[in-house]
Write an enzyme that holds these catalytic residues in place. Structure first.
Site, mmCIF file in Angstrom:
data_model
loop_
_atom_site.group_PDB
_atom_site.id
_atom_site.type_symbol
_atom_site.label_atom_id
_atom_site.label_comp_id
_atom_site.label_asym_id
_atom_site.label_seq_id
_atom_site.Cartn_x
_atom_site.Cartn_y
_atom_site.Cartn_z
ATOM 1 C CG ASP A 61 -1.972 0.942 1.311
ATOM 2 O OD1 ASP A 61 -2.485 1.291 0.234
ATOM 3 O OD2 ASP A 61 -2.361 1.368 2.426
ATOM 4 C CG HIS A 62 -0.498 4.851 0.292
ATOM 5 N ND1 HIS A 62 -0.946 5.817 -0.566
ATOM 6 C CD2 HIS A 62 -1.564 4.438 1.015
ATOM 7 C CE1 HIS A 62 -2.243 6.003 -0.373
ATOM 8 N NE2 HIS A 62 -2.652 5.168 0.575
ATOM 9 C CG ASP B 24 0.765 7.600 -3.319
ATOM 10 O OD1 ASP B 24 0.668 8.461 -4.214
ATOM 11 O OD2 ASP B 24 0.317 7.755 -2.168
ATOM 12 C CG HIS C 261 -5.251 8.093 3.806
ATOM 13 N ND1 HIS C 261 -4.625 8.728 2.762
ATOM 14 C CD2 HIS C 261 -5.441 6.816 3.398
ATOM 15 C CE1 HIS C 261 -4.440 7.877 1.770
ATOM 16 N NE2 HIS C 261 -4.932 6.705 2.120
ATOM 17 N N GLY C 262 -7.602 8.470 7.520
ATOM 18 C CA GLY C 262 -7.731 8.754 8.946
ATOM 19 C C GLY C 262 -9.166 8.813 9.444
ATOM 20 C CG HIS D 157 -6.189 4.805 -1.446
ATOM 21 N ND1 HIS D 157 -5.121 4.300 -0.769
ATOM 22 C CD2 HIS D 157 -6.135 4.273 -2.690
ATOM 23 C CE1 HIS D 157 -4.426 3.507 -1.568
ATOM 24 N NE2 HIS D 157 -5.022 3.469 -2.755
ATOM 25 C CB SER E 87 -12.186 3.978 7.459
ATOM 26 O OG SER E 87 -11.285 2.900 7.550
ATOM 27 C CG ASP F 28 -4.784 1.191 8.342
ATOM 28 O OD1 ASP F 28 -5.013 0.552 9.368
ATOM 29 O OD2 ASP F 28 -3.655 1.618 8.065
HETATM 30 P P1 13P Z 1 -8.679 4.859 5.983
HETATM 31 O O1 13P Z 1 -7.832 5.821 6.773
HETATM 32 O O2 13P Z 1 -9.992 5.505 5.622
HETATM 33 O O3 13P Z 1 -8.889 3.571 6.673
HETATM 34 O O4 13P Z 1 -7.928 4.583 4.589
HETATM 35 C C1 13P Z 1 -6.968 3.585 4.493
HETATM 36 C C2 13P Z 1 -6.264 3.594 3.185
HETATM 37 O O5 13P Z 1 -6.619 4.257 2.247
HETATM 38 C C3 13P Z 1 -5.102 2.713 3.065
HETATM 39 O O6 13P Z 1 -4.477 2.865 1.834
HETATM 40 O O1 G3H Z 2 -3.143 4.720 3.768
HETATM 41 C C1 G3H Z 2 -2.351 4.584 4.680
HETATM 42 C C2 G3H Z 2 -2.550 3.537 5.718
HETATM 43 O O2 G3H Z 2 -3.522 3.932 6.626
HETATM 44 C C3 G3H Z 2 -1.247 3.134 6.341
HETATM 45 O O3 G3H Z 2 -0.849 3.957 7.354
HETATM 46 O O4 G3H Z 2 1.595 4.396 7.025
HETATM 47 O O5 G3H Z 2 0.531 4.603 9.278
HETATM 48 O O6 G3H Z 2 0.880 2.358 8.269
HETATM 49 P P1 G3H Z 2 0.641 3.812 8.010
HETATM 50 ZN ZN ZN Z 3 -4.584 4.913 1.153
#
Ligand code: 13P
Ligand code: G3H
Ligand code: ZN
Length: 296
Positions: free
Chosen positions: A75-76, A97, A171-172, A202, A205, A248
């Site tokens: 991811d990313h 990304d 995110h978050g 992405h 959540s 996430d």
């Molecule tokens: P959330 O923060 O909405 O869970 O998104 C996670 C995400 O996009 C991971 O790539």
């Molecule tokens: O999109 C990002 C994910 O929530 C991963 O987060 O880099 O803190 O593991 P992290």
């Molecule tokens: Zn993401």
């Protein structure tokens, strides 16, 4: 994994892509897939890989997966050397990304990853547009929606297999101050121009109030959290071309809230298996519901 995404595109549903950082979260993902008999993507961020260890992640994944239809996805990915290492280690899919760079540089980096990964039969997700909030180290104050014409050009130039688009998520745990909204017009324009490209959402959540309350009621402090309304997620994957939904934050909140409750109600317990196990079971329940919402 690409075949699964193409199938999801044709039949209008999405695969959940859930992040893990330890064995408990990975097992929750795998068991949710087995119990629903539905394919799922297990994602690791660069940060998670650093936390677990690169080879340890792959070894843990391979042994825990057994016969489940679960795919391992980076991811990313931002570090090109690390992305190539994950391809070599046997990941099913990688994300490059480079969305924080100008268009040409994003194309250049994405092409480099596509060439490397395709040679080894690994699919590549790329991203165009900017999600508000923090994406690993990159912080953006504003959402910059994906430009549909640029998206078409980007996919043609890079030959990436799937594309993450920015349509209003972030995110978050704090995605919206008022009502949650996604720009379905931009999404429609993108999919009209790219009808054969699985699209990725992405920051998807839903931040369930139930778990936010549980977290706050047991000493947490996550006030005013707001995620994407489940009706919008449903629409994005069953009426549009979103074929992969990333989550996430929901897993983190659920796991932490459950452990807070468990420890508060069982102050005599110091056996890790008890509270980590309770967290894992609750995350599994959450994921089963999510898979049913997004899947067929
Ligand atoms: P959330 O923060 O909405 O869970 O998104 C996670 C995400 O996009 C991971 O790539
Ligand atoms: O999109 C990002 C994910 O929530 C991963 O987060 O880099 O803190 O593991 P992290
Ligand atoms: Zn993401």
């Amino acid at each position: 994994m690409k075949q699964e995404l193409i199938k999801a595109l044709k039949e209008k549903y999405a695969l959940g892509a859930f992040n893990f950082v330890n064995l408990e979260m990975l097992k929750a993902i795998i068991e949710a897939s087995l119990e629903t008999d539905f394919p799922v993507i297990a994602s690791v961020s660069e940060g998670a890989l650093k936390y677990i260890g690169e080879e340890e992640t792959v070894a843990m994944f391979k042994s825990a997966k057994k016969n489940a239809k679960v795919f391992l996805h980076l991811d990313h990915g931002k570090n090109l050397d690390l992305i190539k290492r994950t391809v070599d280690l046997g990941f099913d899919s990688v994300m490059i990304d480079a969305s924080s760079f100008p268009f040409e540089e994003n194309v250049k980096q994405t092409k480099e990853v596509v060439n490397y990964a395709h040679n080894k039969g690994v699919m590549v997700e790329a991203e165009l547009g900017t999600l508000a909030g923090i994406e690993d180290e990159v912080k953006a104050d504003k959402n910059i929606y994906t430009n549909p014409n640029e998206a078409k050009k980007f996919v043609e130039l890079t030959n990436c297999d799937s594309l993450a688009v920015a349509i209003g998520t972030s995110h978050g745990a704090y995605k919206f101050s008022g009502e949650s909204k996604l720009n379905m017009e931009v999404l429609s324009e993108i999919e009209n121009l790219l009808p054969n490209t699985p699209l990725v959402l992405h920051g998807a959540s839903s931040v369930p109030q139930k778990y936010v309350d549980l977290l706050n009621n047991f000493g947490g402090n996550v006030k005013g959290a707001k995620g994407v309304d489940e009706k919008l997620l449903y629409e994005a994957c069953h009426k549009h071309n979103i074929c992969k939904i990333n989550s996430d934050t929901d897993l983190r909140i659920t796991f932490t809230a459950t452990i807070r409750k468990y420890l508060s109600e069982n102050p005599e317990v110091f056996d890790l298996r008890k509270y980590l196990g309770a967290g894992k079971e609750e995350v599994k329940k959450l994921l089963i519901e999510k898979i049913k919402l997004l899947g067929k």
